[in-house]
Motif scaffolding. Structure first.
Motif, mmCIF file in Angstrom:
data_model
loop_
_atom_site.group_PDB
_atom_site.id
_atom_site.type_symbol
_atom_site.label_atom_id
_atom_site.label_comp_id
_atom_site.label_asym_id
_atom_site.label_seq_id
_atom_site.Cartn_x
_atom_site.Cartn_y
_atom_site.Cartn_z
ATOM 1 N N ALA A 1 -32.730 8.899 5.899
ATOM 2 C CA ALA A 1 -32.600 9.729 4.253
ATOM 3 C C ALA A 1 -32.959 9.708 3.023
ATOM 4 O O ALA A 1 -33.012 10.207 2.130
ATOM 5 N N ARG A 2 -32.557 8.444 2.989
ATOM 6 C CA ARG A 2 -32.799 8.102 1.517
ATOM 7 C C ARG A 2 -33.984 7.682 1.578
ATOM 8 O O ARG A 2 -34.428 8.217 0.648
ATOM 9 N N TYR A 3 -35.102 7.616 2.643
ATOM 10 C CA TYR A 3 -36.484 7.360 2.747
ATOM 11 C C TYR A 3 -37.549 8.263 2.223
ATOM 12 O O TYR A 3 -37.961 8.984 1.671
ATOM 13 N N CYS A 4 -36.768 9.445 2.790
ATOM 14 C CA CYS A 4 -36.814 10.786 2.559
ATOM 15 C C CYS A 4 -36.361 11.663 0.666
ATOM 16 O O CYS A 4 -37.676 12.286 0.484
ATOM 17 N N ALA A 5 -35.738 10.794 0.182
ATOM 18 C CA ALA A 5 -35.656 11.117 -1.014
ATOM 19 C C ALA A 5 -35.537 10.167 -1.710
ATOM 20 O O ALA A 5 -35.064 10.011 -3.056
ATOM 21 N N ARG A 6 -36.287 9.406 -2.027
ATOM 22 C CA ARG A 6 -36.521 8.157 -2.686
ATOM 23 C C ARG A 6 -36.917 8.646 -3.638
ATOM 24 O O ARG A 6 -38.211 9.189 -4.115
ATOM 25 N N ASN A 7 -36.624 7.557 -4.531
ATOM 26 C CA ASN A 7 -37.278 7.343 -6.124
ATOM 27 C C ASN A 7 -39.187 7.275 -6.354
ATOM 28 O O ASN A 7 -39.730 6.636 -5.543
ATOM 29 N N PRO A 8 -39.704 7.990 -7.012
ATOM 30 C CA PRO A 8 -41.090 7.797 -7.503
ATOM 31 C C PRO A 8 -41.319 6.517 -7.257
ATOM 32 O O PRO A 8 -42.958 5.932 -6.870
ATOM 33 N N VAL A 9 -40.647 5.993 -7.950
ATOM 34 C CA VAL A 9 -41.125 3.943 -8.310
ATOM 35 C C VAL A 9 -40.030 3.032 -7.363
ATOM 36 O O VAL A 9 -39.482 3.452 -7.789
ATOM 37 N N ALA A 10 -40.754 2.367 -6.742
ATOM 38 C CA ALA A 10 -40.214 0.933 -6.304
ATOM 39 C C ALA A 10 -40.843 0.099 -7.304
ATOM 40 O O ALA A 10 -42.072 -0.743 -7.000
#
Length: 339
Positions: A254-263
């Motif tokens: 779920a965190r991957y699916c809704a992750r932030n555009p910039v890492a």
């Protein structure tokens, strides 16, 4: 408690150094590729530059027992831009997703992508991706109902709208967390039979093109032309299963699916050389490796992923829809004995 150091972030330094220049040249250099300048971009970046800095406001936290206290700087609470605040949002969202939202059944991840020709429409018509998500949810639900022969099944779907690719580029697509089947009106669960994703991809393609015709973005002949090509650009992948007893994996997914555009761990900002190096999270393929870009170019690219005010980036359908959950709560309350 260890306070973070926001000024040390490469994204903070990049915004601080180049955002004023971006505002002055945006219409000339980037509006044609990334859409018109939106007021929300300036509002979000202003808040981001004040996030986590004591000079811009703080709360005094004090323990009532030992009298220990510390200062907690206010955060900007900006989604899909500030890595810290977005991670905090996900840290609150994923436990709620695990309990009480997700049913204790097998789930699978369904990723749906659209061709490059259609992605620009999502850039200049920001709410279009949400309409495509609605089409995708109906398509997946119809596929499960058809394969099971159960027309009344309620399929649980959590849809995360993503606008970024592995290099923070504009790549709108959908990540769906779907129950591996559906629920009958009496609550019994029916499994999703084995199927060919080619049929699901074709159904999704036709449904999206019908949407574009209905919205008058395409005419009938343009839609028909896109149905003729052997390589449509549409793709559906649903080969990732989520065991019903693996809550940790469900939360990571779920965190991957809704992750932030910039890492931040993949971002390097060279202020002296005036360049940004961003490393892809892909090991192979055309977007693998690192890319070196101009700071203004990278910043303009990242700002495209800031949602408009009120734009919903996570949606719930079928068994997980707000109305369906409300009905189940009311039914459960009616069955409880009066105190």
């Amino acid at each position: 408690y260890k306070p973070r150091r926001p000024q040390a972030s490469p994204l903070f330094q990049l915004v601080q150094d180049h955002f004023p220049s971006l505002q002055t040249v945006y219409d000339e250099r980037f509006a044609q590729r990334y859409g018109e300048w939106r007021p929300v971009i300036g509002e979000v970046t202003d808040k981001f530059l004040a996030c986590g800095i004591l000079e811009h406001g703080f709360a005094r936290i004090r323990c009532g027992e030992c009298a220990h206290e510390y200062l907690l700087a206010f955060s900007c609470k900006c989604r899909y831009f500030c890595p810290s605040c977005h991670a905090k949002r996900l840290a609150r969202w994923t436990p709620w997703l695990e309990t009480p939202l997700l049913a204790p059944v097998l789930h699978r991840q369904v990723v749906l992508t659209i061709p490059k020709r259609l992605r620009a429409y999502c850039l200049f018509r920001r709410r279009l991706l949400g309409e495509i998500a609605h089409v995708a949810a109906r398509t997946v639900t119809a596929a499960i109902r058809t394969l099971t022969g159960e027309r009344d099944l309620a399929v649980g779907i959590v849809a995360c709208l993503q606008t970024h690719g592995s290099r923070a580029n504009w790549h709108p697509h959908l990540h769906l967390l779907v129950t591996d089947g559906g629920f009958r009106p009496d609550g019994t669960f029916v499994w999703w039979p084995m199927h060919d994703t080619l049929h699901l991809t074709e159904a999704f393609r036709r449904a999206v093109l019908r949407l574009f015709v209905r919205l008058e973005l395409f005419d009938v002949d343009q839609a028909a032309g896109m149905l003729q090509g052997p390589h449509s650009g549409f793709h559906v992948h649903d080969a990732v299963w989520v065991p019903q007893d693996d809550g940790a994996f469900r939360q990571r997914l779920a965190r991957y699916c809704a992750r932030n555009p910039v890492a931040l761990e993949r971002l390097t900002y060279d202020a002296s050389g005036k360049r940004v190096i961003y490393r892809s999270d892909k090991a192979t393929g055309p977007t693998a490796g690192a890319e070196t870009v101009d700071p203004l170019e990278f910043l303009a690219r990242v700002c495209t992923h800031i949602p408009d005010k009120g734009q919903v980036m996570t949606r719930y359908y079928g068994w997980y829809a707000n109305r369906a959950r409300g009905r189940r709560r009311q039914a459960a309350a009616a069955l409880r004995p009066a105190a």
